[in-house]
Write a protein that holds these residues in place. Structure first.
Motif, short mmCIF file in Angstrom:
data_model
loop_
_atom_site.label_atom_id
_atom_site.label_comp_id
_atom_site.label_asym_id
_atom_site.label_seq_id
_atom_site.Cartn_x
_atom_site.Cartn_y
_atom_site.Cartn_z
N GLU A 268 0.68 -1.31 0.12
CA GLU A 268 0.12 0.04 -0.16
C GLU A 268 0.94 1.13 0.31
N ILE A 269 2.04 1.27 0.83
CA ILE A 269 2.61 2.27 0.91
C ILE A 269 3.41 2.84 -0.40
N PHE A 270 4.01 1.54 -1.06
CA PHE A 270 4.78 1.76 -2.22
C PHE A 270 4.11 1.83 -3.57
N SER A 271 2.29 1.73 -3.35
CA SER A 271 1.62 2.16 -4.45
C SER A 271 1.16 3.40 -4.44
N TYR B 292 -1.44 8.85 4.81
CA TYR B 292 -1.50 7.31 5.19
C TYR B 292 -0.06 6.71 5.52
N VAL B 293 0.76 7.27 4.55
CA VAL B 293 2.24 6.76 4.83
C VAL B 293 2.68 7.46 6.11
N ILE B 294 2.38 8.40 6.27
CA ILE B 294 3.03 9.01 7.55
C ILE B 294 2.26 8.41 8.99
N ALA B 295 1.19 8.27 8.79
CA ALA B 295 0.42 7.45 9.82
C ALA B 295 1.05 6.31 10.15
N HIS C 226 -6.23 2.54 3.77
CA HIS C 226 -6.31 3.80 3.07
C HIS C 226 -7.61 3.88 2.26
N THR C 227 -8.53 4.66 2.59
CA THR C 227 -9.74 4.83 2.22
C THR C 227 -10.31 6.36 2.21
N ASN C 228 -11.63 6.31 1.68
CA ASN C 228 -12.25 7.56 2.05
C ASN C 228 -13.27 7.10 2.78
#
Length: 494
Positions: free
Chosen positions: A121-124, A251-254, A270-272
């Motif tokens: 998820e992070i690297f996407s 998201y990445v920072i969290a 990672h979503t709305n």
């Protein structure tokens, strides 16, 4: 110990054409820190497995491990410059091989709650913005000086990373959405008093400051400072903290922030959050505690608004409905919101206040002074409520720190000490909660057509009534004539 290393990394980013602000510095250091953390974690686990005479299965394949490409070592354990990629070769590897490999973990992972999924998820969502392979090599060597192998090292790194997030927040509005003053969060956590075994949720996680502070509070044994058992620690790691975040950088920072605080595989999606229909939320999705500072002032599209019974474009109002629904019966919440929510006269605000008062016990409202949120031009309040019982009385506390707050003079823990102490008794005995800055309001006494909850301190004498418009206009005309006369005299002198 590591502070100078962080400064040196930022200096490298500052000189590179691909990084233009604190937001970029934090983003780029985040993916490098994550991979270094992962390498240290795998090293520790492999050592533990070896001691148990077991074989450790690495998450990252050998060519893509930090110790293989970012910081290769020679036989003596020294940095191996002869085998270290640099310049265009390093850029080709990172952009053409490393990132695609790491991105692929999202498809290969068993489920969203694994560290493998978080890697994917992070690297996407993130990309290497550094343009010079030589700058990247310098940054990697500096990051390699950081260690994640002891609790003290992680603790120091978490403080330094928090400082980066704060600086990022001051860099602009987009960054500021991610940062809530930590003294305010700690006060909110102290009032809510989470317990081991309860689930804690933030549907607008930003940098996950609420969950990190709640983790620190519980890790230290809560208000009673009780020692934790091995089982307690396992519960904290795996089944206590849940979050959602819409923006990629946040998201990445969290994820990185929670990892640095000691949560190995954060349950962050990672979503709305607002795209989920309230009718689809089941009891199994609900949580014991909600701690949040949803973005306010934003607007949502009509199709998103249709997910909510009270339709409005105001993002914070939609989040508040979501939070009420996501609470278990008897669940407790502390939510930051714009103070105009208490008095807005539009239909959505009135309906939402009515919903809150009838279905939740809004027992406490903390009125925060201007300057609480650095760079924000709005005042805020914190709503403390319990779901499943109507509100009979609300205790208000008007925070007055006795100074102008700003970047060099921010909110501190001592500013909130009286509020936290007084709140303990005020909700059970409203007479003990009466001070010059606090009072209790019976909900039966408010206007039942508007449910206006404006902060009006009854202990302060009313200010003089507003002047009539005609008197103001007469004064303006008189001042204009006086200005004309002065200008005429100046012209005579020229």
């Amino acid at each position: 110990m590591f502070e100078q290393v962080f400064k040196n990394i930022d200096d490298i980013f500052h000189k590179d054409a691909g990084c233009s602000s604190e937001l970029d510095y934090t983003e780029q250091s985040s993916w490098m820190l994550f991979l270094k953390y992962l390498d240290d974690l795998e090293f520790t686990k492999s050592q533990e497995a070896e001691m148990m005479m077991e074989t450790y299965e690495y998450i990252i394949d050998a060519p893509f491990r930090w110790s293989a490409w970012a910081a290769p070592k020679d036989a003596a354990g020294k940095f191996d410059h002869n085998n270290a990629l640099t310049g265009d070769d390093l850029m080709d590897f990172v952009d053409g091989e490393l990132f695609p490999y790491l991105k692929g973990f999202k498809q290969r992972a068993d489920n969203a709650n694994t560290i493998e999924y978080k890697i994917g998820e992070i690297f996407s969502e993130i990309k290497n913005k550094i343009q010079s392979g030589y700058s990247l090599r310098d940054a990697l060597e500096k990051v390699d000086l950081l260690r994640f192998r002891s609790q003290d090292e992680k603790h120091e790194l978490s403080h330094l990373y928090e400082a980066k997030i704060k600086n990022m927040g001051n860099a602009g509005r987009n960054g500021g959405e991610y940062y809530t003053p930590r003294p305010l969060i700690r006060a909110m956590v102290d009032v809510i008093q989470p317990q081991i075994g309860e689930t804690i949720y933030d549907g607008a996680a930003g940098s996950a400051g609420f969950l990190c502070e709640a983790f620190d509070y519980l890790r230290q044994g809560g208000r009673e400072k009780k020692p934790l058992s091995t089982n307690d620690l396992e519960i904290l790691q795996t089944s206590t903290f849940y979050a959602k975040e819409k923006k990629s950088l946040a998201y990445v920072i969290a994820i990185m922030n929670m990892i640095l605080h000691g949560i190995e595989a954060p349950n962050v999606l990672h979503t709305n959050t607002l795209s989920e229909n309230l009718m689809d939320i089941q009891p199994s999705n609900q949580h014991d505690i909600i701690l949040a500072n949803p973005p306010f002032g934003g607007k949502e599209r009509k199709e998103v608004q249709e997910n909510f019974p009270i339709q409005t474009g105001e993002t914070a109002f939609l989040f508040l409905q979501h939070f009420i629904k996501m609470l278990k019966p008897g669940g407790r919440a502390a939510v930051v919101i714009k103070n105009t929510f208490l008095s807005n006269t539009d239909n959505a605000a009135i309906k939402l206040r009515k919903e809150l008062l009838e279905n939740c016990n809004l027992h406490t409202i903390l009125d925060c002074p201007g300057g609480t949120f650095i760079g924000a031009g709005v005042k805020t309040v914190v709503l403390f409520f319990t779901k499943g019982e109507p509100t009979l009385n609300t205790w208000f506390y008007e925070l007055n720190v006795g100074r102008n707050m700003g970047k060099t003079n921010p909110l501190n823990d001592n500013d909130l000490k009286e509020f936290v102490e007084l709140q303990k008794t005020a909700v059970s005995d409203k007479t003990k909660g009466e001070t010059a800055q606090s009072w209790s309001l019976a909900i039966s006494d408010i206007d039942q057509t508007t449910y206006d909850l404006s902060v009006k301190n009854p202990n302060i004498a009313e200010t003089a009534s507003l002047r009539e418009p005609k008197a103001i206009i007469d004064d303006i005309i008189a001042l204009d004539k006086e200005s004309e006369a002065i200008l005429a005299k100046i012209q005579e002198l020229l």
